[in-house]
Design a protein around this motif. Structure first.
Motif, PDB file in Angstrom:
ATOM      1  N   SER A  87       0.813  -1.216   0.000  1.00 27.90           N
ATOM      2  CA  SER A  87       0.000   0.000   0.000  1.00 27.90           C
ATOM      3  C   SER A  87       0.847   1.268   0.000  1.00 27.90           C
ATOM      4  O   SER A  87       0.436   2.288  -0.554  1.00 27.90           O
ATOM      5  CB  SER A  87      -0.961   0.001   1.185  1.00 27.90           C
ATOM      6  OG  SER A  87      -0.246  -0.119   2.395  1.00 27.90           O
ATOM      7  N   ALA A  88       2.033   1.242   0.602  1.00 23.68           N
ATOM      8  CA  ALA A  88       2.891   2.433   0.613  1.00 23.68           C
ATOM      9  C   ALA A  88       3.304   2.817  -0.806  1.00 23.68           C
ATOM     10  O   ALA A  88       3.320   4.005  -1.156  1.00 23.68           O
ATOM     11  CB  ALA A  88       4.125   2.199   1.478  1.00 23.68           C
ATOM     12  N   LEU A  97       2.564   6.414  -5.595  1.00 24.10           N
ATOM     13  CA  LEU A  97       2.223   6.593  -6.998  1.00 24.10           C
ATOM     14  C   LEU A  97       1.078   7.579  -7.186  1.00 24.10           C
ATOM     15  O   LEU A  97       0.977   8.233  -8.209  1.00 24.10           O
ATOM     16  CB  LEU A  97       1.837   5.246  -7.630  1.00 24.10           C
ATOM     17  CG  LEU A  97       2.969   4.256  -7.798  1.00 24.10           C
ATOM     18  CD1 LEU A  97       2.433   2.917  -8.286  1.00 24.10           C
ATOM     19  CD2 LEU A  97       4.015   4.794  -8.760  1.00 24.10           C
ATOM     20  N   ASN A  98       0.205   7.662  -6.181  1.00 20.33           N
ATOM     21  CA  ASN A  98      -0.955   8.545  -6.275  1.00 20.33           C
ATOM     22  C   ASN A  98      -0.748   9.858  -5.518  1.00 20.33           C
ATOM     23  O   ASN A  98      -1.714  10.606  -5.308  1.00 20.33           O
ATOM     24  CB  ASN A  98      -2.210   7.818  -5.755  1.00 20.33           C
ATOM     25  CG  ASN A  98      -2.583   6.705  -6.701  1.00 20.33           C
ATOM     26  OD1 ASN A  98      -2.820   6.941  -7.876  1.00 20.33           O
ATOM     27  ND2 ASN A  98      -2.634   5.488  -6.204  1.00 20.33           N
ATOM     28  N   GLY A  99       0.476  10.135  -5.104  1.00 23.05           N
ATOM     29  CA  GLY A  99       0.794  11.403  -4.466  1.00 23.05           C
ATOM     30  C   GLY A  99       0.171  11.575  -3.099  1.00 23.05           C
ATOM     31  O   GLY A  99      -0.062  12.711  -2.667  1.00 23.05           O
TER      32      GLY A  99
END
Length: 93
Positions: free
Chosen positions: A84-85, A90-92
Motif C-alpha cells: 500500500s505504501a 504513486l498517487n501522491g
C-alpha cells in the motif's frame, strides 16, 4: 526502463560489494522467487509486495476474427500486488 543489469550496476555503485557478488545475489533472488512461485507459494517482501500465482478458470471465449466459440483452458498466471505504501506514493498521497 531499468534492466536487471542497471540495478546490479546501481547496487554495486552504492556499496562495498564486488559486482560479481551483486550479480550472484540478484540472480539467486530471482531463482528463489521463481521456484517458490512455481510451487504455488506466495512470496511476501514487505517493502515491495506479494508475488503469487492466480488461477484463471476455464471458460468459453470467442475468436475475434470469426466470432467462433473456443474453449479457453484453466491457466495459472503470476501476479505481483504492490504494498500500500507504493500505491500511495504513486498517487501522491
Amino acid at each position: 526502463m531499468k534492466t536487471k543489469q542497471d540495478l546490479i550496476n546501481q547496487i554495486h555503485a552504492n556499496g562495498d560489494i564486488s559486482k560479481k557478488t551483486v550479480e550472484r545475489i540478484v540472480q539467486d533472488c530471482i531463482i528463489e522467487l521463481r521456484t517458490e512461485i512455481a510451487e504455488g507459494n506466495e512470496v511476501r517482501i514487505h517493502e515491495l509486495g506479494t508475488f503469487k500465482i492466480a488461477v484463471r478458470k476455464a471458460h468459453t471465449g470467442r475468436n475475434p476474427a470469426t466470432g467462433e466459440a473456443i474453449d479457453v483452458p484453466k491457466k495459472r498466471v503470476p501476479q505481483l500486488k504492490f504494498n500500500s505504501a507504493i500505491s500511495r506514493e504513486l498517487n501522491g498521497e
